[in-house]
Design a protein around this motif. Structure first.
Motif, PDB file in Angstrom:
ATOM      1  N   MET A  12       0.823  -1.205   0.000  1.00  0.00           N
ATOM      2  CA  MET A  12       0.000   0.000   0.000  1.00  0.00           C
ATOM      3  C   MET A  12       0.857   1.255   0.000  1.00  0.00           C
ATOM      4  N   ASP A  13       2.031   1.218   0.620  1.00  0.00           N
ATOM      5  CA  ASP A  13       2.960   2.349   0.552  1.00  0.00           C
ATOM      6  C   ASP A  13       3.408   2.577  -0.888  1.00  0.00           C
ATOM      7  N   LEU A  14       3.710   1.477  -1.580  1.00  0.00           N
ATOM      8  CA  LEU A  14       4.129   1.569  -2.983  1.00  0.00           C
ATOM      9  C   LEU A  14       3.018   2.176  -3.832  1.00  0.00           C
ATOM     10  N   VAL A  15       1.798   1.694  -3.647  1.00  0.00           N
ATOM     11  CA  VAL A  15       0.659   2.190  -4.418  1.00  0.00           C
ATOM     12  C   VAL A  15       0.411   3.668  -4.135  1.00  0.00           C
ATOM     13  N   ARG A  16       0.452   4.034  -2.870  1.00  0.00           N
ATOM     14  CA  ARG A  16       0.206   5.424  -2.477  1.00  0.00           C
ATOM     15  C   ARG A  16       1.256   6.345  -3.101  1.00  0.00           C
ATOM     16  N   THR A  17       2.514   5.938  -3.070  1.00  0.00           N
ATOM     17  CA  THR A  17       3.588   6.747  -3.640  1.00  0.00           C
ATOM     18  C   THR A  17       3.432   6.889  -5.150  1.00  0.00           C
ATOM     19  N   ALA A  18       3.117   5.773  -5.818  1.00  0.00           N
ATOM     20  CA  ALA A  18       2.994   5.792  -7.279  1.00  0.00           C
ATOM     21  C   ALA A  18       1.817   6.637  -7.745  1.00  0.00           C
ATOM     22  N   ALA A  19       0.766   6.722  -6.911  1.00  0.00           N
ATOM     23  CA  ALA A  19      -0.433   7.471  -7.302  1.00  0.00           C
ATOM     24  C   ALA A  19      -0.418   8.911  -6.804  1.00  0.00           C
ATOM     25  N   ALA A  20       0.644   9.312  -6.121  1.00  0.00           N
ATOM     26  CA  ALA A  20       0.654  10.606  -5.424  1.00  0.00           C
ATOM     27  C   ALA A  20       0.449  11.793  -6.351  1.00  0.00           C
ATOM     28  N   SER A  21       0.948  11.698  -7.567  1.00  0.00           N
ATOM     29  CA  SER A  21       0.864  12.855  -8.466  1.00  0.00           C
ATOM     30  C   SER A  21      -0.430  12.913  -9.268  1.00  0.00           C
ATOM     31  N   ARG A  22      -1.301  11.944  -9.108  1.00  0.00           N
ATOM     32  CA  ARG A  22      -2.531  11.914  -9.885  1.00  0.00           C
ATOM     33  C   ARG A  22      -3.554  12.911  -9.354  1.00  0.00           C
ATOM     34  N   GLU A  23      -4.292  13.511 -10.240  1.00  0.00           N
ATOM     35  CA  GLU A  23      -5.313  14.479  -9.833  1.00  0.00           C
ATOM     36  C   GLU A  23      -6.443  13.792  -9.068  1.00  0.00           C
ATOM     37  N   THR A  24      -6.814  12.595  -9.530  1.00  0.00           N
ATOM     38  CA  THR A  24      -7.851  11.806  -8.870  1.00  0.00           C
ATOM     39  C   THR A  24      -7.246  10.480  -8.431  1.00  0.00           C
ATOM     40  N   ALA A  25      -7.290  10.199  -7.148  1.00  0.00           N
ATOM     41  CA  ALA A  25      -6.702   8.966  -6.630  1.00  0.00           C
ATOM     42  C   ALA A  25      -7.489   7.760  -7.125  1.00  0.00           C
ATOM     43  N   PRO A  26      -6.815   6.658  -7.415  1.00  0.00           N
ATOM     44  CA  PRO A  26      -7.536   5.467  -7.846  1.00  0.00           C
ATOM     45  C   PRO A  26      -8.288   4.812  -6.693  1.00  0.00           C
ATOM     46  N   GLU A  27      -9.318   4.100  -7.031  1.00  0.00           N
ATOM     47  CA  GLU A  27     -10.022   3.278  -6.053  1.00  0.00           C
ATOM     48  C   GLU A  27      -9.161   2.054  -5.771  1.00  0.00           C
ATOM     49  N   LEU A  28      -9.138   1.598  -4.512  1.00  0.00           N
ATOM     50  CA  LEU A  28      -8.264   0.502  -4.108  1.00  0.00           C
ATOM     51  C   LEU A  28      -9.090  -0.715  -3.733  1.00  0.00           C
ATOM     52  N   ASN A  29      -8.808  -1.818  -4.413  1.00  0.00           N
ATOM     53  CA  ASN A  29      -9.560  -3.063  -4.254  1.00  0.00           C
ATOM     54  C   ASN A  29      -8.680  -4.142  -3.655  1.00  0.00           C
ATOM     55  N   LEU A  30      -9.264  -4.940  -2.764  1.00  0.00           N
ATOM     56  CA  LEU A  30      -8.577  -6.104  -2.217  1.00  0.00           C
ATOM     57  C   LEU A  30      -9.391  -7.351  -2.526  1.00  0.00           C
ATOM     58  N   LEU A  31      -8.745  -8.359  -3.078  1.00  0.00           N
ATOM     59  CA  LEU A  31      -9.395  -9.642  -3.307  1.00  0.00           C
ATOM     60  C   LEU A  31      -9.444 -10.414  -1.999  1.00  0.00           C
ATOM     61  N   VAL A  32     -10.645 -10.754  -1.566  1.00  0.00           N
ATOM     62  CA  VAL A  32     -10.845 -11.542  -0.349  1.00  0.00           C
ATOM     63  C   VAL A  32     -10.885 -13.002  -0.743  1.00  0.00           C
ATOM     64  N   GLN A  33      -9.916 -13.779  -0.246  1.00  0.00           N
ATOM     65  CA  GLN A  33      -9.818 -15.179  -0.660  1.00  0.00           C
ATOM     66  C   GLN A  33     -10.635 -16.129   0.200  1.00  0.00           C
ATOM     67  N   GLY A  34     -11.090 -15.654   1.365  1.00  0.00           N
ATOM     68  CA  GLY A  34     -11.868 -16.529   2.224  1.00  0.00           C
ATOM     69  C   GLY A  34     -12.591 -15.750   3.300  1.00  0.00           C
ATOM     70  N   VAL A  35     -13.800 -16.199   3.641  1.00  0.00           N
ATOM     71  CA  VAL A  35     -14.587 -15.598   4.717  1.00  0.00           C
ATOM     72  C   VAL A  35     -15.083 -16.740   5.595  1.00  0.00           C
ATOM     73  N   PHE A  36     -14.561 -16.825   6.832  1.00  0.00           N
ATOM     74  CA  PHE A  36     -14.851 -17.960   7.690  1.00  0.00           C
ATOM     75  C   PHE A  36     -15.221 -17.501   9.097  1.00  0.00           C
ATOM     76  N   PRO A  37     -16.506 -17.593   9.460  1.00  0.00           N
ATOM     77  CA  PRO A  37     -16.899 -17.265  10.834  1.00  0.00           C
ATOM     78  C   PRO A  37     -16.219 -18.162  11.859  1.00  0.00           C
ATOM     79  N   ASP A  38     -16.027 -19.432  11.506  1.00  0.00           N
ATOM     80  CA  ASP A  38     -15.377 -20.396  12.395  1.00  0.00           C
ATOM     81  C   ASP A  38     -14.161 -20.975  11.685  1.00  0.00           C
ATOM     82  N   PRO A  39     -12.949 -20.519  12.032  1.00  0.00           N
ATOM     83  CA  PRO A  39     -11.748 -20.985  11.311  1.00  0.00           C
ATOM     84  C   PRO A  39     -11.507 -22.486  11.433  1.00  0.00           C
ATOM     85  N   SER A  40     -12.025 -23.111  12.499  1.00  0.00           N
ATOM     86  CA  SER A  40     -11.828 -24.555  12.650  1.00  0.00           C
ATOM     87  C   SER A  40     -12.577 -25.340  11.587  1.00  0.00           C
TER      88      SER A  40
END
Length: 287
Positions: free
Chosen positions: A192-220
């Protein structure tokens, strides 16, 4: 500075029939998903017909690719596909692109599997040319002006730097541990530091997406066969600690996503369809 609102996507790949596929698209929209997406892998249905069919069954959800393998497409042909699907979705299309990473798929498509640097070069060319065509006097024209938004997704620093500099949406496809002491969260912070630095000069910041690989209420009770393919060198215990794994009650996960937004600016989260129902409980808490 205004805070970007949350968005939620679901990556759907299984289409047993037209009726079942459209039922699933309607259900995803009713559960609160903002974007319905399909992947681009050989062995799965072709992305653009699936999205056109999903558009027929929905009214407000946006439709996108997560993500097209840019090595499979020539820019002029891809621009035609994008303009057409944008028409058929009433301007709801979002173009997700990646460089491709499965060597066997390139071989099956009778395409050369070139180096990572060359694949990134191809991706950069594709993004530039497709954007140039669609923002110009392209025929057929896209509905969205100046052009449908582009997401570039990946994991490597060169890919994400390019995404931060050029794409409307930056897709972080994962964050593997930097070393034995890292759970992957230090790797995510570095990314995220890399992304923030690379986008710093842009007039409009990009939207940031994270791929969620798993959703588990009970990890067991977590079934991790898919996640092991992404991180075969990690134990199940370490996989469950990765940033893309959301563990606990809907309220706990909602707090985690609020923390991701405050700390990293991540506001757009995409889950795979196996977790569509359980993650919908989290969406309710974040609206």
């Amino acid at each position: 500075m205004s805070v970007r609102p949350f968005r939620f996507g679901v990556n759907m790949a299984i289409g047993e029939s037209r009726a079942k596929w459209q039922d699933k698209a309607r259900r995803a929209e009713s559960l609160g998903y903002d974007v319905l997406m399909v992947p681009d892998h050989l062995g799965f249905p072709a992305p653009f017909p699936m999205l056109a069919s999903a558009a027929e069954a929905t009214t407000t959800a946006r439709l996108g690719t997560y993500v097209l393998n840019s090595g499979f497409y020539r820019p002029a042909l891809l621009a035609r596909e994008v303009a057409t699907i944008d028409l058929l979705t009433d301007g709801r299309f979002e173009l997700g692109l990646g460089a491709g990473y499965v060597e066997e798929e390139f071989k099956a498509a009778e395409l050369p599997f070139v180096s990572g640097g060359e694949r990134l070069k191809q991706l950069k060319h594709t993004v530039a040319e497709v954007r140039r065509m669609l923002t110009g006097d392209h025929q057929p024209p896209a509905v969205q002006r100046p052009a449908p938004p582009i997401m570039v997704a990946g994991v490597g620093p060169r890919m994400l730097r390019f995404a931060a500099e050029q794409a409307e949406i930056v897709g972080i496809a994962g964050a593997l541990p930097l070393d034995e002491t890292d759970t992957g969260h230090a790797a995510l912070a570095k990314t995220m530091d890399l992304v923030r630095t690379a986008a710093a000069s842009r007039e409009t910041a990009p939207e940031l997406n994270l791929l969620v690989q798993g959703v588990f209420p009970d990890p067991s009770k977590a079934e991790l066969s898919f996640q092991r393919t992404l991180a075969p060198e990690l134990s199940d215990e370490r996989i469950l600690k990765l940033p893309g794994m959301l563990i606990g009650s809907p309220a706990t996960i909602a707090d985690k996503l609020r923390e991701y937004r405050e700390t990293y600016g991540l506001t757009y989260f995409s889950v795979i369809e196996f977790h569509m129902d359980v993650f919908a409980e989290v969406i309710e808490l974040l609206r």
